[in-house]
Design a protein around this motif. Structure first.
Motif: not given
Ligand SMILES: C=C(C)CCOP(=O)(O)OP(=O)(O)O
Ligand SMILES: [Mg+2]
Ligand SMILES: [Mg+2]
Length: 307
Positions: A127-156
């Motif tokens: 459970d911890g890894l499942l939730t942290y994965a999404f936090e990590h994408i949202a919180d740590r991605t740099q150099g890509a727009s919020g819109d692209r990050i959102l698409q990645v989260i939905v797809k994943t």
């Protein structure tokens, strides 16, 4: 391992896959180590780190980084998403190995998470890894727009939920011990429990880099083919490889009466099918020239692997 690119219409250039995998594995290991420090309450972080940092091929993050680069992005831009893919994969393995599921004692050459920490902590580590994965994408991605990050989260999210990995695991479990499982059901199991996360790994790397619709389509098809081939090879290895080679107990599918490609078609035909799928995967990348070399070699690695 040096593989030559044998796709028709591609130049024959040697690509040192062993060196590539070693470099990329090192980069991913270092990023994973940094991503998940040991905090209070230590037990849960120890348990999460025990499985996340236990080695493994790191195929999903490496695919994610490679497709981001093919689409013109950087390794840095994709690294949080790449790490998230490995966190999700690790979560799925911890849960898959639980007594209530496949009941396995060994994974990656070590005792499984629940054997060390108990079922309760192993469930929570997943459970911890499942939730942290999404936090990590949202919180740590740099150099890509919020819109692209959102698409990645939905797809994943779709790839690991009931429409993907969870759905595949459910049908896998419900099919255990049934003598009459057909190929369509088997394909559903494979494309969902294994294929969906591999596909998300490939497609999300490219999404972050702003790949064109055409490229996303090619990469999606590439990934679907390698995903199915991956699971066929996994089921062949369950029969042909030793527990030492695999780092997990071999022969479990037969024991648990799981329907697999080799159980339906035999080993030789299954091997041929996996090779055909890899050829089909590589054909998707013929427009991209030398830039596609890592993904072409990674496709070959799936059928060539022995663990
Ligand atoms: C999804 C499946 C079939 C489990 C094994 O995955 P891998 O063979 O990629 O496992 P590691 O290399 O990460 O240990
Ligand atoms: Mg399973
Ligand atoms: Mg299993």
């Amino acid at each position: 391992m040096v593989l030559t690119n044998d796709t028709p219409s591609q130049p024959i250039v040697a690509f040192d896959l062993t060196a590539y995998l070693r470099d990329r594995q090192q980069a991913v290991e270092a990023a994973l180590e940094r991503a998940l420090p040991l905090l209070y309450p230590e037990t849960i972080y120890e348990s999460m780190r025990y499985s996340l940092l236990a080695g493994g091929k790191r195929l999903r993050p490496i695919l994610c980084l490679a497709s981001c680069e093919l689409a013109g992005g950087t390794m840095e831009m994709a690294m949080p998403t790449a790490c998230a893919m490995e966190m999700l994969h690790t979560m799925s393995l911890i849960h898959d190995d639980l007594p209530a599921m496949d009941n396995d004692d060994y994974r990656r050459g070590k005792l499984t998470n629940h054997k060390v920490y108990g079922d309760d902590i192993a469930i929570l580590a997943g459970d911890g890894l499942l939730t942290y994965a999404f936090e990590h994408i949202a919180d740590r991605t740099q150099g890509a727009s919020g819109d692209r990050i959102l698409q990645v989260i939905v797809k994943t999210a779709r790839a690991v939920g009931a429409a993907g990995l969870v759905g595949g695991q459910v049908v896998d479990l419900l099919s255990e011990g049934k003598p009459d499982v057909d190929v369509a059901t088997l394909n559903y199991i494979h494309t969902h429990k294994t294929g969906a996360l591999l596909e998300a790994s490939v497609v999300c790397g490219a999404l972050l880099a702003g790949a064109t619709e055409t490229m996303l389509q090619h990469l999606g098809e590439y990934a679907k083919n390698i995903g199915l081939a991956f699971q066929i090879v996994d089921d062949i290895l369950d029969i042909t490889a030793t527990s030492e080679q695999l780092g997990k107990t071999s022969g479990k599918d037969l024991q648990a009466q799981k329907v697999t490609y080799p159980s339906l078609w035999g080993i030789e035909k299954s091997r041929e099918e996996s090779k055909r799928l890899i050829r089909q995967a590589k054909a998707q990348l013929q427009d991209y020239g030398d830039a596609a070399q890592p993904l072409l070699a990674l496709a070959d690695f799936i059928t060539a692997r022995s663990y």
